[in-house]
Design a protein around this motif. Structure first.
Motif, mmCIF file in Angstrom:
data_model
loop_
_atom_site.group_PDB
_atom_site.id
_atom_site.type_symbol
_atom_site.label_atom_id
_atom_site.label_comp_id
_atom_site.label_asym_id
_atom_site.label_seq_id
_atom_site.Cartn_x
_atom_site.Cartn_y
_atom_site.Cartn_z
ATOM 1 N N ASP A 7 -8.553 -14.731 -1.702
ATOM 2 C CA ASP A 7 -7.659 -14.176 -2.719
ATOM 3 C C ASP A 7 -7.523 -12.662 -2.641
ATOM 4 O O ASP A 7 -6.434 -12.125 -2.765
ATOM 5 C CB ASP A 7 -8.161 -14.573 -4.122
ATOM 6 N N GLN A 8 -8.660 -11.983 -2.409
ATOM 7 C CA GLN A 8 -8.584 -10.522 -2.478
ATOM 8 C C GLN A 8 -7.856 -9.926 -1.285
ATOM 9 O O GLN A 8 -7.487 -8.759 -1.317
ATOM 10 C CB GLN A 8 -9.971 -9.897 -2.632
ATOM 11 N N ASN A 9 -7.640 -10.723 -0.211
ATOM 12 C CA ASN A 9 -6.975 -10.182 0.966
ATOM 13 C C ASN A 9 -5.530 -10.634 1.086
ATOM 14 O O ASN A 9 -4.849 -10.245 2.022
ATOM 15 C CB ASN A 9 -7.724 -10.597 2.237
ATOM 16 N N LYS A 10 -5.084 -11.480 0.168
ATOM 17 C CA LYS A 10 -3.811 -12.164 0.373
ATOM 18 C C LYS A 10 -2.635 -11.226 0.570
ATOM 19 O O LYS A 10 -1.706 -11.531 1.299
ATOM 20 C CB LYS A 10 -3.539 -13.094 -0.806
ATOM 21 N N GLU A 11 -2.683 -10.077 -0.089
ATOM 22 C CA GLU A 11 -1.523 -9.182 0.003
ATOM 23 C C GLU A 11 -1.598 -8.230 1.176
ATOM 24 O O GLU A 11 -0.676 -7.475 1.414
ATOM 25 C CB GLU A 11 -1.389 -8.387 -1.303
ATOM 26 N N LYS A 12 -2.734 -8.257 1.895
ATOM 27 C CA LYS A 12 -2.911 -7.275 2.962
ATOM 28 C C LYS A 12 -2.902 -7.927 4.342
ATOM 29 O O LYS A 12 -3.277 -7.296 5.320
ATOM 30 C CB LYS A 12 -4.229 -6.527 2.749
ATOM 31 N N ILE A 13 -2.466 -9.189 4.386
ATOM 32 C CA ILE A 13 -2.566 -9.937 5.642
ATOM 33 C C ILE A 13 -1.804 -9.263 6.767
ATOM 34 O O ILE A 13 -2.322 -9.067 7.865
ATOM 35 C CB ILE A 13 -2.062 -11.370 5.428
ATOM 36 N N SER A 14 -0.554 -8.871 6.481
ATOM 37 C CA SER A 14 0.268 -8.358 7.583
ATOM 38 C C SER A 14 -0.268 -7.032 8.109
ATOM 39 O O SER A 14 -0.176 -6.764 9.301
ATOM 40 C CB SER A 14 1.711 -8.212 7.138
ATOM 41 N N GLU A 15 -0.834 -6.210 7.219
ATOM 42 C CA GLU A 15 -1.404 -4.950 7.683
ATOM 43 C C GLU A 15 -2.516 -5.198 8.686
ATOM 44 O O GLU A 15 -2.662 -4.464 9.659
ATOM 45 C CB GLU A 15 -1.948 -4.121 6.510
ATOM 46 N N PHE A 16 -3.308 -6.235 8.422
ATOM 47 C CA PHE A 16 -4.393 -6.558 9.358
ATOM 48 C C PHE A 16 -3.846 -6.772 10.765
ATOM 49 O O PHE A 16 -4.310 -6.164 11.728
ATOM 50 C CB PHE A 16 -5.105 -7.821 8.863
ATOM 51 N N PHE A 17 -2.801 -7.604 10.873
ATOM 52 C CA PHE A 17 -2.257 -7.895 12.203
ATOM 53 C C PHE A 17 -1.632 -6.646 12.826
ATOM 54 O O PHE A 17 -1.813 -6.380 14.014
ATOM 55 C CB PHE A 17 -1.232 -9.017 12.117
ATOM 56 N N LEU A 18 -0.904 -5.872 12.002
ATOM 57 C CA LEU A 18 -0.231 -4.694 12.552
ATOM 58 C C LEU A 18 -1.233 -3.686 13.097
ATOM 59 O O LEU A 18 -1.072 -3.156 14.196
ATOM 60 C CB LEU A 18 0.620 -4.028 11.469
ATOM 61 N N LEU A 19 -2.304 -3.455 12.326
ATOM 62 C CA LEU A 19 -3.286 -2.459 12.777
ATOM 63 C C LEU A 19 -4.014 -2.946 14.017
ATOM 64 O O LEU A 19 -4.264 -2.183 14.952
ATOM 65 C CB LEU A 19 -4.269 -2.155 11.653
ATOM 66 N N MET A 20 -4.352 -4.240 14.027
ATOM 67 C CA MET A 20 -5.039 -4.777 15.208
ATOM 68 C C MET A 20 -4.163 -4.622 16.450
ATOM 69 O O MET A 20 -4.638 -4.213 17.511
ATOM 70 C CB MET A 20 -5.329 -6.273 15.004
ATOM 71 N N LEU A 21 -2.876 -4.973 16.307
ATOM 72 C CA LEU A 21 -1.982 -4.876 17.464
ATOM 73 C C LEU A 21 -1.831 -3.432 17.910
ATOM 74 O O LEU A 21 -1.792 -3.144 19.108
ATOM 75 C CB LEU A 21 -0.615 -5.465 17.111
ATOM 76 N N ALA A 22 -1.784 -2.499 16.931
ATOM 77 C CA ALA A 22 -1.646 -1.086 17.307
ATOM 78 C C ALA A 22 -2.848 -0.634 18.120
ATOM 79 O O ALA A 22 -2.707 0.068 19.128
ATOM 80 C CB ALA A 22 -1.502 -0.228 16.057
ATOM 81 N N THR A 23 -4.055 -1.051 17.696
ATOM 82 C CA THR A 23 -5.224 -0.644 18.470
ATOM 83 C C THR A 23 -5.181 -1.260 19.866
ATOM 84 O O THR A 23 -5.571 -0.616 20.840
ATOM 85 C CB THR A 23 -6.528 -1.081 17.792
ATOM 86 N N LEU A 24 -4.675 -2.483 19.934
ATOM 87 C CA LEU A 24 -4.603 -3.115 21.258
ATOM 88 C C LEU A 24 -3.625 -2.355 22.165
ATOM 89 O O LEU A 24 -3.900 -2.148 23.359
ATOM 90 C CB LEU A 24 -4.172 -4.575 21.109
ATOM 91 N N ILE A 25 -2.492 -1.908 21.583
ATOM 92 C CA ILE A 25 -1.549 -1.099 22.368
ATOM 93 C C ILE A 25 -2.246 0.161 22.869
ATOM 94 O O ILE A 25 -2.141 0.534 24.035
ATOM 95 C CB ILE A 25 -0.320 -0.724 21.503
ATOM 96 N N GLY A 26 -2.998 0.806 21.951
ATOM 97 C CA GLY A 26 -3.711 2.009 22.348
ATOM 98 C C GLY A 26 -4.663 1.748 23.499
ATOM 99 O O GLY A 26 -4.705 2.504 24.464
ATOM 100 N N MET A 27 -5.409 0.650 23.406
ATOM 101 C CA MET A 27 -6.356 0.335 24.480
ATOM 102 C C MET A 27 -5.646 0.082 25.791
ATOM 103 O O MET A 27 -6.098 0.495 26.855
ATOM 104 C CB MET A 27 -7.158 -0.898 24.113
#
Lengths: 166, 469
Positions: free
Chosen positions: B92-112
């Motif tokens: 419940d506490q993460n439900k509104e932040k789901i997309s940010e999780f994916f976006l930030l993860m993908l950004a770090t992967l691009i950086g790597m």
């Protein structure tokens, strides 16, 4: 000859204000000395004929970032003398470690024979036109990649600033 | 276009997810999970198609068969992390932040990705920052928990400090050589004192990122405070990418002063393995435990780096591949148990086998693989690392590493003993994991077992590593 005097003046000023950032008791004084240090370094950039860098340095550091610092100090009401006291041995260790690094740096720089240095007045590399050419030719990919970095930073800021129902 | 396809595809799906995110109402954010995972899976699959190696933008970006393969490894790892995080994201506490999780993860992967195929120190640095800064936001994902916020702040401060040191070193390299391109810098590295100091600063900055002793102090706190899935990402993917580019830069740019850096790495290896292991012995919290175990594993990777040969490069990549599956398996189990019950201590795992036999089995395999028990992939990973170091004549170093392997076996077995042998009056209740978690753990187990039994993967990595040193 005149530039040499300016150089010495700016060097002493920047070193003095850098030491004062650490030595002042009140946070607000530290912040103001930091601003002074930034201006002195911007002066060095002008001496090296890097006007664009000097202007950016003043705008970004002395302008934007220092205002943020001042706001933080003001809002958190940090203007009290309550620095955490470190144990004595930590201070001694820090002085020894920092002093050794300084000795190493001084020794190495004295030994190093600087040859590849170009006269900044003749290369004109620090001017906006030349800088732009290099930025958009040689360093195009890192430049564009940094825009991805800013986008991500915004997403991260939104994530941390989102209102949450508890 | 084809040369940069990994990065361009990742940027494309990041933008797609960003646009989809805008149109999703706040209550429907969980609908982004499936498309995100499917898109990531598609990118992973496309990455495996044969690509053309080449150089772009005047040497700024270079793609070889080796970097392409490593990008595929990273893609697989991130895909597993995505799949494992679903259960946690749906809370419940993460439900509104789901997309940010994916976006930030993908950004770090691009950086790597940009970092590992950089041909220039500036490009390398920007990629490194892009791979670090978003992780700080991710570490503070559950920001209302004090520990998570603390982890974010600690990560951003320590990474800022290490970046500062790294940049200072890079500026000295630029000062002595007048160029930032790897290919141009390499012949100009002559080993004058200023360059040695520059290398030490560069080494210190990278050691922060890989969390080698004595630059490891941030690791345990950040790993403990951050959400489990972010921790697993930090300890596996971030570390793997940093180790890879670190090895490449050591082998290509600083190959002329190899005599100097091999001594440095010799000392750091011994320190890292020993300190990591000894501190892991004392941990009760499983996340801290895995943090120190990952410090020790980073020390083992340095054994391959010191090998200074095609063999050394191969063993490093192979070990990272094995390590991804093993550590993600262990973190997957810790994650699901922590999400459902909030329990993270080793004592809480008493009698886990009676209630959750499957989870205990996965955990057991993962820990065996991390410790290096023969049929699993982890054994071969460590074995090859030892071979690489022994071939260069570092017998004492290998001996110390072997002793440390035995110590590490002891504490990995402590966890297994708690799960299988200890009895508890209140064992963790039966957990019904969802299909995503099962799939994630299944991939990890399959990876550990299959890589252990197929030697062709090692051969392939060996052939691709040719010509680097």
């Amino acid at each position: 000859m005149f530039t040499e005097y300016i150089f010495h003046f700016l060097s002493i000023l920047s070193l003095f204000s850098a030491v004062m950032v650490l030595a002042s008791k009140k946070p607000i004084h530290s912040v103001l000395f930091l601003t002074l240090a930034f201006f002195a370094i911007a002066g060095h950039y002008v001496l090296l004929n890097a006007q664009f860098l000097a202007v950016v340095h003043v705008i970004v550091y002395a302008g934007a970032i220092m205002v943020l610092f001042l706001f933080t100090v003001m809002l958190l009401n940090l203007n009290k003398d309550e620095q955490s006291q470190k144990p004595m041995w930590v201070k001694i260790m820090a002085v020894i470690a920092g002093g050794m690094l300084m000795l190493t740096l001084i020794g190495i720089l004295r030994k190093y024979d600087i040859q590849s240095v170009q006269d900044p007045m003749t290369t004109q590399i620090g001017l906006v036109k030349n800088l732009g050419k290099i930025l958009y030719n040689d360093y195009f990919v890192p430049f564009e990649l940094s825009s991805v970095l800013f986008l991500t930073a915004m997403v991260g800021a939104v994530l941390l600033g989102k209102k949450e129902q508890i | 276009m084809l040369i940069m396809r990994h990065e361009l595809l990742l940027i494309a799906i990041t933008v797609i997810l960003l646009i989809v995110e805008i149109f999703l109402p706040n209550t429907q954010k969980h609908k982004i999970i499936l498309p995100a995972i499917l898109l990531m899976a598609a990118v992973t699959v496309i990455g495996f198609f044969p690509g053309t190696p080449g150089v772009l933008f005047g040497g700024m970006f270079q793609s070889t068969q080796l970097t392409m393969m490593f990008k595929n490894i990273l893609n697989i790892g991130v895909l597993i992390v995505f799949i494992q995080s679903v259960d946690w994201l749906k809370q419940d506490q993460n439900k509104e932040k789901i997309s940010e999780f994916f976006l930030l993860m993908l950004a770090t992967l691009i950086g790597m990705n940009y970092m590992i195929s950089s041909g220039d120190f500036l490009m390398f640095y920007i990629g490194l920052e892009l791979a670090t800064i978003p992780v700080a936001a991710l570490a503070a994902f559950e920001r209302l928990k004090e520990k998570s916020a603390e982890a974010g702040v600690k990560l951003i401060f320590s990474s800022a400090l290490s970046s500062g040191i790294l940049l200072y070193g890079l500026s000295m390299i630029y000062g002595t050589t007048g160029t930032m391109y790897f290919a141009d810098v390499a012949p100009l590295i002559t080993g004058v004192p200023l360059q040695v100091l520059a290398f030490i600063f560069f080494f210190a900055g990278m050691a922060f990122k890989i969390s080698l002793v004595p630059f490891h102090l941030w690791t345990a706190d950040v790993y403990e405070g951050a959400p489990v899935n972010v921790t697993s990402y930090l300890s596996v993917i971030s570390k793997g990418a940093a180790v890879f580019i670190f090895t490449i830069i050591l082998y290509t740019v600083f190959s002329k002063i190899a005599v100097m850096w091999s001594d440095l790495i010799y000392v750091v290896t011994i320190l890292t393995i020993t300190v990591g292991n000894l501190f892991a012995l004392r941990q009760q919290n499983l996340k801290r435990f895995l943090a120190f175990s990952s410090i020790a594993q980073a020390g083992f990777i340095l054994l391959g780096v010191i090998g200074q040969s095609q063999l050394g490069m191969t063993t490093v990549i192979y070990f990272v591949l094995v390590y991804i599956f093993s550590n993600l398996g262990a973190f997957g189990v810790v994650g699901i148990i922590s999400n459902r019950t909030g329990k993270e201590n080793i004592n809480d795992y008493d009698g886990l086998y009676r209630t959750n036999p499957n989870l205990s089995l996965v955990m057991m395999l993962a820990l065996f693989s991390l410790a290096g028990i023969p049929p699993l992939a982890g054994f071969f990973g460590k074995f090859f690392l030892f071979t690489a170091a022994a071939k260069q004549g570092y017998y004492i170093l290998v001996l110390i590493a072997l002793i440390n392997t035995i110590i590490s076996l002891y504490y990995y077995l402590l966890v297994i003993k708690a799960m299988l042998l200890n009895n508890s009056d209140h064992p963790i209740a039966k957990i019904r994991s969802d299909n995503y978690t099962r799939l994630g753990l299944l991939i990890c187990v399959a990876g550990m077992v299959i890589i252990g039994f197929t030697s062709s993967i090692y051969e392939m990595v060996f052939n691709l590593s040719f010509g680097l040193y």
